[in-house]
Design a protein around this motif. Structure first.
Motif, PDB file in Angstrom:
ATOM      1  N   ALA A 353       0.848  -1.186   0.000  1.00 14.95           N
ATOM      2  CA  ALA A 353       0.000   0.000   0.000  1.00 14.95           C
ATOM      3  C   ALA A 353       0.890   1.245   0.000  1.00 14.95           C
ATOM      4  O   ALA A 353       1.805   1.365   0.807  1.00 14.95           O
ATOM      5  CB  ALA A 353      -0.904   0.005   1.224  1.00 14.95           C
ATOM      6  N   VAL A 354       0.617   2.154  -0.917  1.00 17.77           N
ATOM      7  CA  VAL A 354       1.365   3.409  -1.027  1.00 17.77           C
ATOM      8  C   VAL A 354       0.357   4.532  -1.248  1.00 17.77           C
ATOM      9  O   VAL A 354      -0.816   4.275  -1.550  1.00 17.77           O
ATOM     10  CB  VAL A 354       2.356   3.367  -2.218  1.00 17.77           C
ATOM     11  N   PRO A 355       0.772   5.786  -1.066  1.00 13.28           N
ATOM     12  CA  PRO A 355      -0.147   6.890  -1.380  1.00 13.28           C
ATOM     13  C   PRO A 355      -0.653   6.781  -2.817  1.00 13.28           C
ATOM     14  O   PRO A 355       0.127   6.656  -3.755  1.00 13.28           O
ATOM     15  CB  PRO A 355       0.736   8.134  -1.193  1.00 13.28           C
ATOM     16  N   GLY A 356      -1.952   6.748  -2.971  1.00 14.22           N
ATOM     17  CA  GLY A 356      -2.535   6.651  -4.308  1.00 14.22           C
ATOM     18  C   GLY A 356      -2.981   5.259  -4.697  1.00 14.22           C
ATOM     19  O   GLY A 356      -3.558   5.066  -5.766  1.00 14.22           O
ATOM     20  N   GLY A 357      -2.747   4.261  -3.846  1.00 11.40           N
ATOM     21  CA  GLY A 357      -3.209   2.914  -4.189  1.00 11.40           C
ATOM     22  C   GLY A 357      -2.231   1.827  -3.793  1.00 11.40           C
ATOM     23  O   GLY A 357      -1.655   1.851  -2.709  1.00 11.40           O
TER      24      GLY A 357
END
Length: 364
Positions: A353-357
């Protein structure tokens, strides 16, 4: 393959404790259990109420739990996961799920438990601190229950001397008890781990603490009782340790002190009298080696031919952040199902999981 969602549904079923779930898992998996007919479930011994729960689980509570799992430094470890501590898995009634804040790898290191009275004497507190310092110097993790008195001094002794410590709670990890130890709990998250079998929002209850005690002993290669009255939770921990095949150690005290009577009773019944930490180290070798051997599980590469779950979904996650709704659109699946599958893939380390999806990792 069972997803984290499947495990949470089964683990939240009414009156279905660790022992019964363990017996069920000898015959089926959480995923299969959810797909069975009521007739087949009843054939496994489930009640009508439990069957209804599996058909209509508490989705909101489970979703909150999955969200808790997604936060940094927090995760849920199931009995079917390679991250599950092997010594704990070997006890008669292991918790089907563990909630962990901090670094799970400490659960695979050799642990020694220190337990004792909440109303400890000055000598007892000093002994807990000194033994904890010696244990971390010998590369053991110090495990205890975050209670007042001996427990907290054992945690402090480990932390002060640069070692790791594990605190097992009798409440959910969002309901730290006692409240005055919240700051200590946060320090432990940075230099060890908080562990509970109770869902994060569960308040402490008297019946939780004996269950907590069996986890303390189950994680450990041995249990040291520093001070205890005849009727105390520490003696419950010691009894569980003996049932689990762990070594029990006790520090003797004055014959005039009520805090010594529990330790003296343990010694009379076979616990080893200890005066120095060396008295402990010379007895716990075999289980220590077993615990050390589990370290490789955490770092071992996955076989090249291992079949990963949900390949169709994984094909829609790339090397750049892909939003969940885009993955859902590409795969033609409902968003809630996509979230569950992504969580399972995240547990396998193939997406992150990362910023943006989500993005694929190298293992994916």
């Amino acid at each position: 393959m069972s997803s984290l969602y499947d495990w949470l549904v089964v683990a939240s079923a009414p009156q279905l404790g660790g022992y019964r779930i363990g017996r069920l898992l000898e015959r089926t998996t959480p995923a299969c259990l959810l797909q069975m007919s009521d007739h087949d479930r009843r054939g496994l011994g489930l009640s009508e109420r439990q069957c209804q729960h599996l058909k209509h689980p508490p989705l909101r509570r489970i979703e909150r739990c999955l969200e808790w799992h997604r936060r940094p430094n927090q995760q849920i470890i199931t009995l079917g996961s390679p991250l599950y501590p092997p010594l704990l898995k070997a006890i008669p009634s292991p918790p089907p799920i563990l909630f962990v804040r901090g670094e799970p790898r400490w659960l695979h290191e050799p642990q020694l438990a220190i337990v004792g009275s909440r109303a400890a004497s000055i000598d007892g507190l000093e002994a807990a601190s000194e033994f904890a310092a010696a244990m971390v110097a010998a590369e053991y993790v110090v495990t205890s229950g975050l209670a007042l008195g001996i427990d907290s001094r054992a945690h402090f002794g480990a932390l002060k001397n640069g070692g790791a410590t594990v605190a097992v709670l009798g409440s959910g990890l969002d309901k730290v008890y006692p409240a005055k130890h919240r700051e200590l709990a946060e320090t432990i998250v940075e230099q060890g781990a908080l562990v509970s079998e109770f869902w994060p929002d569960e308040a402490p209850r008297p019946q939780h603490f004996p269950r907590r005690n069996r986890v303390i002993s189950g994680l450990s290669v041995g249990v040291l009782v520093v001070e205890a009255e005849i009727k105390s939770g520490s003696l419950i921990t010691a009894r569980y340790a003996l049932e689990q095949g762990r070594d029990v150690f006790a520090i003797p005290g004055s014959i005039y002190s009520a805090m010594s009577r529990g330790c003296h009773a343990l010694i009379k019944n076979g616990a080893k009298l200890v005066e120095t930490p060396v008295d402990i180290f010379e007895d716990v070798g075999v289980l220590t080696e077993c615990a050390k051997s589990s370290r490789s599980i955490l770092s071992a590469p996955q076989p090249e031919n291992e079949k990963l779950p949900f390949p169709a979904l994984l094909a829609n996650v790339g090397n750049e952040a892909t939003p969940v709704d885009v993955v859902a659109e590409r795969s033609g699946l409902p968003v809630h199902e996509v979230m569950m599958q992504l969580l399972e893939l995240e547990l396998h380390g193939v997406v992150a999981a990362v910023p943006g999806g989500y993005v694929r990792t190298r293992r994916g």
